[in-house]
Design a protein around this motif. Structure first.
Motif, PDB file in Angstrom:
ATOM      1  N   LEU A 125      -0.617 -42.454  50.462  1.00 21.83           N
ATOM      2  CA  LEU A 125      -0.015 -42.927  49.210  1.00 21.83           C
ATOM      3  C   LEU A 125       0.087 -41.808  48.187  1.00 21.83           C
ATOM      4  CD1 LEU A 125      -1.728 -46.422  48.988  1.00 21.83           C
ATOM      5  CD2 LEU A 125       0.731 -45.993  49.150  1.00 21.83           C
ATOM      6  N   GLY A 126      -0.940 -40.951  48.132  1.00 17.84           N
ATOM      7  CA  GLY A 126      -0.882 -39.823  47.206  1.00 17.84           C
ATOM      8  C   GLY A 126       0.251 -38.879  47.551  1.00 17.84           C
ATOM      9  N   ALA A 127       0.437 -38.616  48.842  1.00 14.22           N
ATOM     10  CA  ALA A 127       1.538 -37.759  49.271  1.00 14.22           C
ATOM     11  C   ALA A 127       2.884 -38.399  48.953  1.00 14.22           C
ATOM     12  CB  ALA A 127       1.419 -37.474  50.762  1.00 14.22           C
ATOM     13  N   SER A 128       2.981 -39.712  49.150  1.00 11.61           N
ATOM     14  CA  SER A 128       4.248 -40.395  48.859  1.00 11.61           C
ATOM     15  C   SER A 128       4.575 -40.317  47.377  1.00 11.61           C
ATOM     16  CB  SER A 128       4.182 -41.848  49.324  1.00 11.61           C
ATOM     17  OG  SER A 128       3.341 -42.625  48.486  1.00 11.61           O
ATOM     18  N   GLN A 129       3.582 -40.475  46.512  1.00  2.00           N
ATOM     19  CA  GLN A 129       3.846 -40.384  45.079  1.00  2.00           C
ATOM     20  C   GLN A 129       4.364 -38.999  44.703  1.00  2.00           C
ATOM     21  OE1 GLN A 129       0.154 -41.598  43.282  1.00  2.00           O
ATOM     22  NE2 GLN A 129       0.700 -43.758  43.330  1.00  2.00           N
ATOM     23  N   GLN A 130       3.780 -37.973  45.291  1.00  2.00           N
ATOM     24  CA  GLN A 130       4.209 -36.608  44.995  1.00  2.00           C
ATOM     25  C   GLN A 130       5.611 -36.340  45.532  1.00  2.00           C
ATOM     26  OE1 GLN A 130       1.700 -33.538  46.727  1.00  2.00           O
ATOM     27  NE2 GLN A 130       3.443 -32.136  46.822  1.00  2.00           N
ATOM     28  N   LEU A 131       5.833 -36.639  46.791  1.00  2.00           N
ATOM     29  CA  LEU A 131       7.100 -36.288  47.423  1.00  2.00           C
ATOM     30  C   LEU A 131       8.246 -37.175  46.960  1.00  2.00           C
ATOM     31  CD1 LEU A 131       5.757 -35.666  51.045  1.00  2.00           C
ATOM     32  CD2 LEU A 131       6.480 -33.943  49.379  1.00  2.00           C
ATOM     33  N   PHE A 132       8.012 -38.477  46.851  1.00  2.00           N
ATOM     34  CA  PHE A 132       9.086 -39.365  46.402  1.00  2.00           C
ATOM     35  C   PHE A 132       9.506 -39.011  44.979  1.00  2.00           C
ATOM     36  CE2 PHE A 132       7.526 -42.992  49.367  1.00  2.00           C
ATOM     37  CZ  PHE A 132       8.066 -42.328  50.451  1.00  2.00           C
ATOM     38  N   ARG A 133       8.542 -38.619  44.149  1.00  2.00           N
ATOM     39  CA  ARG A 133       8.865 -38.251  42.770  1.00  2.00           C
ATOM     40  C   ARG A 133       9.617 -36.920  42.717  1.00  2.00           C
ATOM     41  NH1 ARG A 133       3.863 -37.176  40.724  1.00  2.00           N
ATOM     42  NH2 ARG A 133       4.191 -35.005  41.314  1.00  2.00           N
ATOM     43  N   ASP A 134       9.164 -35.945  43.488  1.00  2.00           N
ATOM     44  CA  ASP A 134       9.726 -34.596  43.378  1.00  2.00           C
ATOM     45  C   ASP A 134      11.051 -34.430  44.104  1.00  2.00           C
ATOM     46  OD1 ASP A 134       7.493 -33.984  41.921  1.00  2.00           O
ATOM     47  OD2 ASP A 134       6.475 -32.886  43.541  1.00  2.00           O
ATOM     48  N   ALA A 138       7.492 -49.664  49.442  1.00  2.00           N
ATOM     49  CA  ALA A 138       7.153 -50.837  48.626  1.00  2.00           C
ATOM     50  C   ALA A 138       5.748 -50.706  48.045  1.00  2.00           C
ATOM     51  CB  ALA A 138       7.268 -52.105  49.464  1.00  2.00           C
ATOM     52  N   GLU A 139       4.800 -50.240  48.852  1.00  2.00           N
ATOM     53  CA  GLU A 139       3.434 -50.075  48.357  1.00  2.00           C
ATOM     54  C   GLU A 139       3.353 -48.945  47.333  1.00  2.00           C
ATOM     55  OE1 GLU A 139      -0.531 -50.919  47.786  1.00  2.00           O
ATOM     56  OE2 GLU A 139       1.045 -52.066  48.795  1.00  2.00           O
ATOM     57  N   TYR A 140       4.139 -47.914  47.529  1.00  2.00           N
ATOM     58  CA  TYR A 140       4.230 -46.809  46.548  1.00  2.00           C
ATOM     59  C   TYR A 140       4.632 -47.343  45.173  1.00  2.00           C
ATOM     60  CZ  TYR A 140       7.586 -43.559  44.273  1.00  2.00           C
ATOM     61  OH  TYR A 140       8.355 -42.845  43.378  1.00  2.00           O
ATOM     62  N   LEU A 141       5.572 -48.267  45.126  1.00  2.00           N
ATOM     63  CA  LEU A 141       5.987 -48.838  43.848  1.00  2.00           C
ATOM     64  C   LEU A 141       4.896 -49.741  43.268  1.00  2.00           C
ATOM     65  CD1 LEU A 141       9.756 -49.755  44.343  1.00  2.00           C
ATOM     66  CD2 LEU A 141       8.775 -47.759  43.207  1.00  2.00           C
ATOM     67  N   PHE A 148       0.765 -48.373  57.607  1.00  2.00           N
ATOM     68  CA  PHE A 148       2.043 -48.876  57.104  1.00  2.00           C
ATOM     69  C   PHE A 148       2.966 -49.081  58.307  1.00  2.00           C
ATOM     70  CE2 PHE A 148       0.109 -46.243  53.840  1.00  2.00           C
ATOM     71  CZ  PHE A 148       0.076 -47.116  52.769  1.00  2.00           C
ATOM     72  N   THR A 149       3.459 -50.275  58.470  1.00  2.00           N
ATOM     73  CA  THR A 149       4.245 -50.590  59.658  1.00  2.00           C
ATOM     74  C   THR A 149       5.564 -49.829  59.707  1.00  2.00           C
ATOM     75  OG1 THR A 149       5.224 -52.492  58.512  1.00  2.00           O
ATOM     76  CG2 THR A 149       3.232 -52.886  59.829  1.00  2.00           C
ATOM     77  N   SER A 150       6.053 -49.378  58.549  1.00  2.00           N
ATOM     78  CA  SER A 150       7.317 -48.645  58.494  1.00  2.00           C
ATOM     79  C   SER A 150       7.358 -47.857  57.191  1.00  2.00           C
ATOM     80  CB  SER A 150       8.509 -49.613  58.546  1.00  2.00           C
ATOM     81  OG  SER A 150       8.518 -50.435  57.369  1.00  2.00           O
ATOM     82  N   LYS A 151       8.338 -46.977  57.094  1.00  2.00           N
ATOM     83  CA  LYS A 151       8.530 -46.256  55.844  1.00  2.00           C
ATOM     84  C   LYS A 151       8.894 -47.228  54.721  1.00  2.00           C
ATOM     85  CE  LYS A 151      11.171 -42.552  53.621  1.00  2.00           C
ATOM     86  NZ  LYS A 151      12.296 -41.589  53.755  1.00  2.00           N
ATOM     87  N   ASP A 152       9.644 -48.267  55.046  1.00  2.00           N
ATOM     88  CA  ASP A 152       9.999 -49.270  54.053  1.00  2.00           C
ATOM     89  C   ASP A 152       8.739 -49.900  53.452  1.00  2.00           C
ATOM     90  OD1 ASP A 152      12.625 -48.757  54.603  1.00  2.00           O
ATOM     91  OD2 ASP A 152      12.973 -50.597  55.745  1.00  2.00           O
TER      92      ASP A 152
END
Length: 211
Positions: free
Chosen positions: A22-31, A65-68, A57-61
Motif C-alpha cells: 500500500l505504501g508503494a502504491s501511494q507513492q507510485l500512483f501519486r507520482d 480501491a484499497e489505495y483510495l 490483493f486479488t487484482s490491481k483493481d
C-alpha cells in the motif's frame, strides 16, 4: 500469512507486506499515475513477490480501491470533527489546503480508469457524495437556509480548486476560500438588528426631523 516472506531479490522479509504494498502504491500512483504503474514495478518497490502481492490483493483493481480507502476513511475528520470551531469556521476550514496540495486522488483515479463500474471509481463517487453530505450537515448546523444547495456548491468549489491547482501548478485554494466565504454568508440568515440595552418597549419610529 507466513511469518517470513521472500522479496523479489530473494532476501527474507518480515511481516508487513500488505503495508509495504500500500505504501508503494501511494507513492507510485501519486507520482506517475495508476495506469503507468505496473505490478512488477510496484512489487519491486514494495520488496515483495508478485505471488505475495496477489495473496493480499486479488487484482490491481482491488489494490487501487484499497489505495483510495486509505487516503481519508473518515471523510476529513480534521475539519468536520473539530469542536473548537463554529460550523461556519468548519466550512471554511475545508478550504485550508497547502499550496503543494496534489490533485485529489479520487478525481485522478476516476479520470484515469474511465470505467464507471471499476471498484475504485465507485468508491470515488461514494467519497465525493460523503464530502458533500458532511458539508451539507455542517451548513445545516450553521443555519443555512438551503443547506443541500450550499453543500453541493462548496463540494464543487473544492474539486475545482484541486483540479486548477494541478493544471496551473499553483495554489488555487485561497481564491476558492474567498469565494466560499461569500457563498456561506449569502446562505446564512441575516442576524437580527441589535436593540438598545435601555429599550423598555418595542422600537418606535423616530419622529421626522424638522426642515
Amino acid at each position: 500469512m507466513t511469518e517470513l516472506e521472500k522479496g523479489p531479490s530473494g532476501r527474507r522479509r518480515g511481516r508487513g507486506a500488505r503495508e509495504r504494498i500500500l505504501g508503494a502504491s501511494q507513492q507510485l500512483f501519486r507520482d506517475q499515475g495508476i495506469n503507468r504503474t505496473g505490478m512488477d514495478q510496484l512489487c519491486a518497490v514494495a520488496q515483495v513477490s508478485k505471488r505475495t502481492a496477489y495473496q493480499h490483493f486479488t487484482s490491481k483493481d482491488d489494490l487501487v480501491a484499497e489505495y483510495l480507502r486509505r487516503f481519508d476513511p473518515d471523510v476529513m475528520p480534521e475539519v468536520f470533527d473539530r469542536t473548537d470551531l463554529t460550523p461556519r469556521e468548519r466550512l471554511l476550514a475545508a478550504f485550508d489546503m497547502p499550496a503543494s496540495t496534489p490533485l485529489c486522488p479520487y478525481i485522478g483515479a476516476a479520470v484515469e480508469l474511465h470505467d464507471p463500474d471499476h471498484p475504485a471509481a465507485q468508491y470515488a463517487r461514494d467519497y465525493k457524495k460523503a464530502i458533500a453530505a458532511r458539508l451539507t450537515e455542517t451548513a445545516r448546523e450553521a443555519g443555512a437556509t438551503e443547506p443541500e444547495q450550499l453543500g453541493e456548491q462548496l463540494a464543487l468549489l473544492i474539486d475545482g480548486a484541486s483540479a486548477r491547482t494541478r493544471v496551473l501548478n499553483s495554489g488555487s485554494f485561497p481564491t476558492a476560500a474567498a469565494i466560499a466565504a461569500i457563498l456561506i454568508d449569502n446562505a446564512l440568515p441575516a442576524s437580527p438588528p441589535r436593540q438598545s440595552s435601555d429599550a423598555t418597549g418595542p422600537a418606535q419610529d423616530a419622529p421626522p426631523r424638522g426642515r
